[in-house]
Design an enzyme around this catalytic site. Structure first.
Site, PDB file in Angstrom:
ATOM      1  N   GLY A  39     -11.977   3.614  81.593  1.00 43.46           N
ATOM      2  CA  GLY A  39     -11.778   5.166  81.853  1.00 43.46           C
ATOM      3  C   GLY A  39     -13.072   5.614  82.193  1.00 43.46           C
ATOM      4  N   HIS A  40     -13.925   5.599  81.300  1.00 38.31           N
ATOM      5  CA  HIS A  40     -15.438   6.053  81.582  1.00 38.31           C
ATOM      6  C   HIS A  40     -16.128   5.478  82.874  1.00 38.31           C
ATOM      7  CE1 HIS A  40     -14.738   6.571  77.170  1.00 38.31           C
ATOM      8  NE2 HIS A  40     -15.237   7.945  77.311  1.00 38.31           N
ATOM      9  N   MET A  80     -18.507  10.733  74.639  1.00 36.72           N
ATOM     10  CA  MET A  80     -18.977  10.517  73.288  1.00 36.72           C
ATOM     11  C   MET A  80     -19.234   9.173  73.061  1.00 36.72           C
ATOM     12  SD  MET A  80     -16.879  13.382  71.276  1.00 36.72           S
ATOM     13  CE  MET A  80     -15.279  12.877  71.310  1.00 36.72           C
ATOM     14  N   ARG A  89      -9.828   6.259  70.918  1.00 37.47           N
ATOM     15  CA  ARG A  89      -9.268   6.205  69.569  1.00 37.47           C
ATOM     16  C   ARG A  89      -8.343   5.024  69.641  1.00 37.47           C
ATOM     17  NH1 ARG A  89      -9.863  11.814  70.355  1.00 37.47           N
ATOM     18  NH2 ARG A  89     -10.938  12.545  68.374  1.00 37.47           N
ATOM     19  N   GLN A  95     -17.303  19.842  67.823  1.00 35.31           N
ATOM     20  CA  GLN A  95     -15.967  19.981  68.341  1.00 35.31           C
ATOM     21  C   GLN A  95     -14.898  19.140  67.397  1.00 35.31           C
ATOM     22  OE1 GLN A  95     -17.309  17.902  71.979  1.00 35.31           O
ATOM     23  NE2 GLN A  95     -15.285  16.852  71.873  1.00 35.31           N
TER      24      GLN A  95
HETATM   25  P1  AMP Z   1     -14.915  11.073  75.504  1.00 32.84           P
HETATM   26  O1  AMP Z   1     -15.768  10.184  75.682  1.00 32.84           O
HETATM   27  O2  AMP Z   1     -13.441  10.593  75.147  1.00 32.84           O
HETATM   28  O3  AMP Z   1     -15.022  12.437  75.343  1.00 32.84           O
HETATM   29  O4  AMP Z   1     -14.293  11.240  77.211  1.00 32.84           O
HETATM   30  C1  AMP Z   1     -15.592  11.496  78.147  1.00 32.84           C
HETATM   31  C2  AMP Z   1     -14.780  11.651  79.466  1.00 32.84           C
HETATM   32  O5  AMP Z   1     -13.956  10.507  79.700  1.00 32.84           O
HETATM   33  C3  AMP Z   1     -13.975  12.764  79.641  1.00 32.84           C
HETATM   34  O6  AMP Z   1     -14.098  13.585  80.587  1.00 32.84           O
HETATM   35  C4  AMP Z   1     -12.338  12.284  79.365  1.00 32.84           C
HETATM   36  O7  AMP Z   1     -11.526  13.085  80.230  1.00 32.84           O
HETATM   37  C5  AMP Z   1     -12.823  10.871  80.342  1.00 32.84           C
HETATM   38  N1  AMP Z   1     -11.785  10.127  79.942  1.00 32.84           N
HETATM   39  C6  AMP Z   1     -11.533   9.439  78.587  1.00 32.84           C
HETATM   40  N2  AMP Z   1     -10.522   8.484  78.623  1.00 32.84           N
HETATM   41  C7  AMP Z   1     -10.154   8.517  80.041  1.00 32.84           C
HETATM   42  C8  AMP Z   1      -9.237   7.722  80.799  1.00 32.84           C
HETATM   43  N3  AMP Z   1      -8.419   6.866  80.383  1.00 32.84           N
HETATM   44  N4  AMP Z   1      -9.110   8.050  82.077  1.00 32.84           N
HETATM   45  C9  AMP Z   1      -9.925   8.770  82.946  1.00 32.84           C
HETATM   46  N5  AMP Z   1     -10.907   9.561  82.286  1.00 32.84           N
HETATM   47  C10 AMP Z   1     -11.068   9.433  80.704  1.00 32.84           C
END
Ligand code: AMP
Length: 277
Positions: free
Chosen positions: A33-34, A27, A187, A61
């Site tokens: 992490g990404h 998103m 967040r 969602q």
């Molecule tokens: P989001 O953009 O938050 O919807 O996350 C996109 C992807 O990044 C999802 O598969 C999350 O599980 C993963 N993700 C988000 N934060 C982390 C993190 N700290 N470590 C590993 N993967 C992450």
């Protein structure tokens, strides 16, 4: 790096894209992490395959309109991060281009999504499953990478792929954390300095709980440590079986101690694994 803003452009670009194609759905508001997910995708795609990142704040969602509105959308910085990480193609659709106004088909998971985040976020995982399946179909990817941080989401995507015979390999990538233990999250930027300084308590509390001998003690210790801060409000704190995601007291099987905690309006999730493997 190419950018596709509509599904039609994406489909055209995918027709000529070198295989395999590995998707990283996000998103946006990208952090390290990404980036770890993107690196894992490159590993799976190989140097000549295609790594696609989708950046889409998926409205269906979100259960709280305020959360959708407040979700950060730093697109220029996200594109720069993707470029630097060696992404081949970024898909940045609008909500209008993804959903017909009278859309009437939704993917519903009816077991793993009932507890944890699903209990307090009605419709959330239907929205996740629906958008992820659409992204799989639009990209025609052979594999997709998801973070273990959202372990319930990961379990549900595995179930969707199994139950609907979706020909996409699901790759799990470990949670990336700040040096103080706070799991990276888009967040986190919405936390005040005081809340940010307090938030590592979530991981610390879960780790302390996980050291206890019985399920009752596990929950009690973790709850006490989270509630010791006046800044936290627990949405849930629970111990679930790692496979069924049902509440459990059995530590002789793999289990997950999971929590969702509000700091003001900002809701953070975290978990630790425990129990015998
Ligand atoms: P989001 O953009 O938050 O919807 O996350 C996109 C992807 O990044 C999802 O598969 C999350 O599980 C993963 N993700 C988000 N934060 C982390 C993190 N700290 N470590 C590993 N993967 C992450």
């Amino acid at each position: 790096m190419d950018i596709a803003e509509t599904s039609q452009t994406l489909r055209e670009m995918m027709r000529n894209a070198p295989r395999p194609c590995v998707l990283v759905p996000t998103m946006g508001s990208l952090h390290l992490g990404h980036v770890a997910l993107i690196q894992r995708a490159r590993q799976a795609a190989g140097p000549s395959g295609t790594v696609i990142v989708s950046i889409f704040v998926n409205p269906i969602q979100f259960d709280r309109p305020a959360d959708l509105l407040a979700y950060p959308r730093p697109l220029a910085a996200d594109l720069a991060q993707c470029e630097a990480a060696g992404v081949d193609l970024v898909f940045t659709p609008t909500a209008e281009s993804m959903y017909f106004p009278n859309r009437s088909v939704t993917v519903t998971e009816s077991s793993l999504s009932l507890g944890l985040c699903g209990a307090t976020r009605p419709g959330h995982f239907d929205g996740v499953c629906t958008v992820v399946l659409k992204l799989f179909l639009l990209t025609g990817c052979e594999a997709a990478v998801f973070g273990e941080k959202d372990f319930q989401q990961l379990a549900i995507i595995h179930r969707m792929v199994r139950d609907l015979d979706v020909p996409v390999e699901i790759i799990a990538s470990p949670t990336v954390r700040e040096p103080d233990g706070l799991a990276l999250s888009s967040r986190n930027v919405r936390l005040s300095p005081e809340q940010r300084a307090d938030a590592p308590r979530l991981q610390a509390a879960l780790l302390a709980g996980a050291k206890q001998a019985t399920a009752g003690q596990v929950l009690q210790v973790a709850r006490q440590l989270i509630e010791a801060s006046p800044l936290t409000r627990i949405d849930y704190l629970t111990l679930v079986d790692a496979v069924t995601l049902q509440e459990t007291e059995n530590l002789d099987r793999p289990a997950i101690l999971a929590t969702a905690v509000f700091y003001g309006e900002v809701r953070l999730i975290d978990h630790v694994k425990l129990g015998k493997r």
